[in-house]
Design an enzyme around this catalytic site. Structure first.
Site, PDB file in Angstrom:
ATOM      1  N   THR A 108       0.820  -1.211   0.000  1.00  0.00           N
ATOM      2  CA  THR A 108       0.000   0.000   0.000  1.00  0.00           C
ATOM      3  C   THR A 108       0.856   1.263   0.000  1.00  0.00           C
ATOM      4  OG1 THR A 108      -1.831  -1.113   1.111  1.00  0.00           O
ATOM      5  CG2 THR A 108      -1.769   1.279   1.261  1.00  0.00           C
ATOM      6  N   GLN A 144      -5.411  -1.305  -3.261  1.00  0.00           N
ATOM      7  CA  GLN A 144      -5.071   0.004  -2.713  1.00  0.00           C
ATOM      8  C   GLN A 144      -4.088   0.697  -3.668  1.00  0.00           C
ATOM      9  OE1 GLN A 144      -4.666  -2.914  -1.146  1.00  0.00           O
ATOM     10  NE2 GLN A 144      -5.737  -2.891   0.811  1.00  0.00           N
ATOM     11  N   ASP A 167      -7.772   4.201  -0.809  1.00  0.00           N
ATOM     12  CA  ASP A 167      -6.603   4.695  -0.064  1.00  0.00           C
ATOM     13  C   ASP A 167      -5.927   5.867  -0.767  1.00  0.00           C
ATOM     14  OD1 ASP A 167      -7.282   2.546   1.467  1.00  0.00           O
ATOM     15  OD2 ASP A 167      -5.292   1.661   1.558  1.00  0.00           O
ATOM     16  N   ASP A 194     -11.893   3.849   2.173  1.00  0.00           N
ATOM     17  CA  ASP A 194     -10.902   4.319   3.163  1.00  0.00           C
ATOM     18  C   ASP A 194      -9.978   5.377   2.565  1.00  0.00           C
ATOM     19  OD1 ASP A 194     -11.965   2.318   4.777  1.00  0.00           O
ATOM     20  OD2 ASP A 194     -10.402   0.877   4.272  1.00  0.00           O
TER      21      ASP A 194
END
Length: 344
Positions: A108, A144, A167, A194
């Site tokens: 990520t 992500q 993300d 998120d």
């Protein structure tokens, strides 16, 4: 494909795609200013910085490259040459599951288009984007794809557009025990899952958060915030005098869910959203959800105060913990940032 169409259109308007590699131009008169123009590389300009207090001016264009600012480039300013953040775009397309040449994946944090560990960083009047798309890579499960990953104290973003899907913005700290502070003012941040997340003390003031339409049949389609605040830190993410809009149908998104990382299971996520207009895309009945059932959101530091709009309507009070006025006075930019007063 919308993201690529958007960025390509901007590139044509702003002078074409930039191929990274050429050295930037140094300002005359000995000033510590580097100019990056089409044909130059933003990363080359970062590499050319020799001490604190430099400024990198990015001229209109789309710069397809990864930019990594190390901790020794303190007090650096990276800004667009115009006041319109759409004119200068830094974009790349790595995801968590994208393979490196050695066969490992980026993860990520490693997927970020723009990364900075530098204390005192200022970024303004730019677009930072990750245009990796799930539909183009059905074989990749690590979806992500970060636009900006920041983990230096006194990080200041002003009039910056942050574009990605999952993300988008990773607000982190230099260590588990650090309470690094970040301040975002008048920024536009969009994504789906998120898309504002991390452990930093992060203040968002007069920002615009936008949830994207997502081609899935389930709800929630995603969440705006996923804080992972350290238990010892009194301040996590604060959104104040901002707005949340959506390109999806009503109630398709949650406001937040807590992130308790496997490497920091003592985390106690903290989020305060106050004096903010929340649009109909956020579920007003159950605006919070869990990431893992063993860490229920009800046990976290999630609070609201003085919000408005259809997504802020309180129908089930226990699902929307509110700050009383005397406690709300403790959740301001000044209290979160302490002795740091970022300049506009």
């Amino acid at each position: 494909m919308r993201r690529r169409t958007l960025l390509t259109g901007m590139a044509g308007m702003a002078g074409g795609l930039v191929v990274a590699g050429a050295a930037p131009a140094l300002a005359s008169g000995g000033r510590r200013v580097l100019h990056v123009r089409p044909g130059d590389s933003v990363q080359a300009a970062v590499d050319a910085v020799t001490g604190p207090g430099w400024t990198i001016v990015v001229h209109p264009g789309t710069y397809r490259e990864v930019v990594d600012i190390p901790a020794d480039k303190a007090e650096l300013t990276v800004r667009g040459a115009s006041c319109d953040p759409r004119d200068a775009v830094i974009v790349y397309n790595n995801a968590n599951g994208t393979k490196k040449p050695d066969g490992t994946t980026y993860g990520t944090a490693g997927s970020a288009t723009f990364t900075s560990a530098a204390p005192g960083l200022t970024v303004r009047d730019l677009t930072l984007a990750n245009d990796w798309l799930r539909a183009d890579h059905p074989d990749i499960t690590g979806t992500q794809a970060v636009a900006a990953y920041t983990y230096g104290d006194r990080t200041h973003f002003e009039n910056v557009r942050l574009l990605a899907h999952q993300d988008t913005l990773f607000v982190e700290t230099t260590a588990l025990t650090s309470f690094d502070r970040q301040y975002f003012r008048r920024c536009y941040i969009e994504g789906d899952v998120d898309f504002v997340f991390g452990r930093a003390t992060a203040v968002f003031e007069e920002c615009h958060f936008h949830t994207l339409q997502r081609d899935v049949t389930f709800t929630p389609k995603g969440m705006v915030f996923a804080p992972s605040t350290a238990r010892a830190n009194p301040h996590g993410i604060l959104a104040v005098r901002s707005r949340i809009t959506s390109g999806a149908e009503d109630s398709a998104y949650k406001l937040a869910r807590p992130w308790v990382p496997s490497y920091e299971t003592t985390a106690w996520p903290s989020l305060v959203v106050r004096d903010t207009r929340i649009g109909s895309g956020i579920d007003p009945v159950t605006p919070y959800t869990n990431m893992r059932e063993q860490y229920p959101w009800q046990t976290m530091r999630f609070r609201e105060h003085g919000n408005s709009g259809p997504g802020a309507v309180i129908t089930v009070p226990e699902n929307r913990p509110q700050l009383p006025a005397d406690e709300a006075r403790l959740h301001t930019r000044a209290t979160y940032l302490g002795d740091w007063r970022p300049r506009a």
